[in-house]
Design an enzyme around this catalytic site. Structure first.
Site, PDB file in Angstrom:
ATOM      1  N   LYS A 108      38.022  -0.505  -6.591  1.00 56.21           N
ATOM      2  CA  LYS A 108      38.105   0.279  -5.359  1.00 56.21           C
ATOM      3  C   LYS A 108      36.807   0.174  -4.561  1.00 56.21           C
ATOM      4  CE  LYS A 108      41.386   3.537  -7.410  1.00 56.21           C
ATOM      5  NZ  LYS A 108      41.598   4.858  -8.036  1.00 56.21           N
ATOM      6  N   GLN A 143      38.237  10.131  -9.515  1.00 54.16           N
ATOM      7  CA  GLN A 143      39.009   9.236 -10.372  1.00 54.16           C
ATOM      8  C   GLN A 143      39.621   9.997 -11.548  1.00 54.16           C
ATOM      9  OE1 GLN A 143      39.726   5.910  -9.895  1.00 54.16           O
ATOM     10  NE2 GLN A 143      41.048   6.160 -11.665  1.00 54.16           N
ATOM     11  N   ASP A 189      43.123  10.377  -1.597  1.00 55.49           N
ATOM     12  CA  ASP A 189      44.289  10.087  -2.426  1.00 55.49           C
ATOM     13  C   ASP A 189      45.586  10.647  -1.853  1.00 55.49           C
ATOM     14  OD1 ASP A 189      43.581   8.477  -4.657  1.00 55.49           O
ATOM     15  OD2 ASP A 189      42.512  10.159  -5.554  1.00 55.49           O
TER      16      ASP A 189
END
Length: 294
Positions: free
Chosen positions: A53, A97, A120
């Protein structure tokens, strides 16, 4: 033989478009989107995802602010960090995460992220906006994996309206938002799961089948309608014996070799949904940046 929907190619195309857009924003505002990446502990898979990412974000011109915390970090300490990032002007997107260590409540942490910085797309407010929005609004912060799946479907240039779609899996991260996105495309959507009666029979009637159940190769050829479109969200590691050696193999929720013969289009694992998930994370961060300029 079915068409392979190449997530790597589509993700690269999306990243190229984002890079051009970010360059224009930089020229106009002398600023670029900022993404804060928070990892707690050293779970190997998480480290791999964070690295991928971060690399992709930097490639398109997003500034990455990295916070790697040790395993013993308390929930209160993590919440203090998130609050700090919520109030930091150079941070437009916040990514925590998952999974987090067992002593930290993931939902409490995710809910603490400001909805405007929710890279997200997991915050309840953004989930609610997705639910009530009359269409798939380009300015919404949408969960990355299901939105990536939708873009893959749209890349086929087919009419989605009126299609029968079955989503296997009811998670908040994939199953439920995937169903919402398909509904907004005027599909007729059924959410199936482990308790569904005659799961195979239900799936075999679907024009679009999205497998997001987390069971290796559960979807077999007899589960799939002739010429259906199959999107495989699963990422499962299994052991495979090659000669006298046991090796780890990455497979999806779909038995690819069987289903490929029957589907009109199918995503591979790896190289399918995964790259699109990361690209959509960058998309959300860029949208959050643009929203902050209004």
């Amino acid at each position: 033989m079915s068409k392979i929907i190449d997530g790597k190619v589509l993700a690269q195309r999306l990243r190229d478009n984002l890079k051009d857009e970010i360059n224009k924003l930089k020229e106009q505002y002398n600023e670029v989107p900022g993404l804060a990446v928070v990892q707690v502990g050293n779970v190997a898979a998480s480290s791999v995802y964070v690295k991928a990412k971060t690399k992709s974000a930097l490639e398109v011109g997003i500034k990455v602010i990295d916070h790697h915390l040790n395993e013993e970090t308390t929930q209160e300490e993590l919440l203090i960090l998130v609050d700090k990032l919520n109030n930091q002007d150079n941070v437009n997107g916040i990514l925590v995460q998952l999974p987090l260590p067992d002593h930290i409540n993931e939902q409490i942490v995710l809910d603490s992220i400001h909805p405007d910085k929710d890279a997200d797309g997991f915050h309840p407010l953004n989930v609610g906006k997705l639910s009530i929005s009359p269409k798939n609004d380009e300015n919404l912060l949408i969960p990355c994996t299901p939105y990536g799946c939708l873009l893959m479907l749209k890349s086929l240039n087919i009419e989605l309206k009126g299609k029968d779609a079955v989503v296997i899996g009811r998670s908040n991260i994939v199953g439920k938002p995937m169903a919402q996105l398909l509904l907004k495309e005027s599909c007729t959507v059924t959410i199936a799961h482990s308790k569904t009666k005659d799961l195979a029979g239900l799936c075999s009637k679907a024009d679009i089948l999205v497998a997001a159940v987390g069971r290796p190769e559960i979807v077999r050829e007899n589960w799939v309608k002739e010429n259906a479109i199959v999107i495989d969200v699963g990422i499962n590691r299994i052991e495979e014996k090659i000669k006298d050696n046991i090796k780890n193999k990455l497979v999806g929720d779909v038995d690819f070799l069987e289903v490929e013969k029957k589907a009109s289009a199918i995503t591979p694992v790896p190289g399918g949904v995964g790259p699109m998930t990361i690209a959509c994370l960058l998309r959300n961060t860029t949208i959050a940046f643009k929203n902050s300029l209004k």
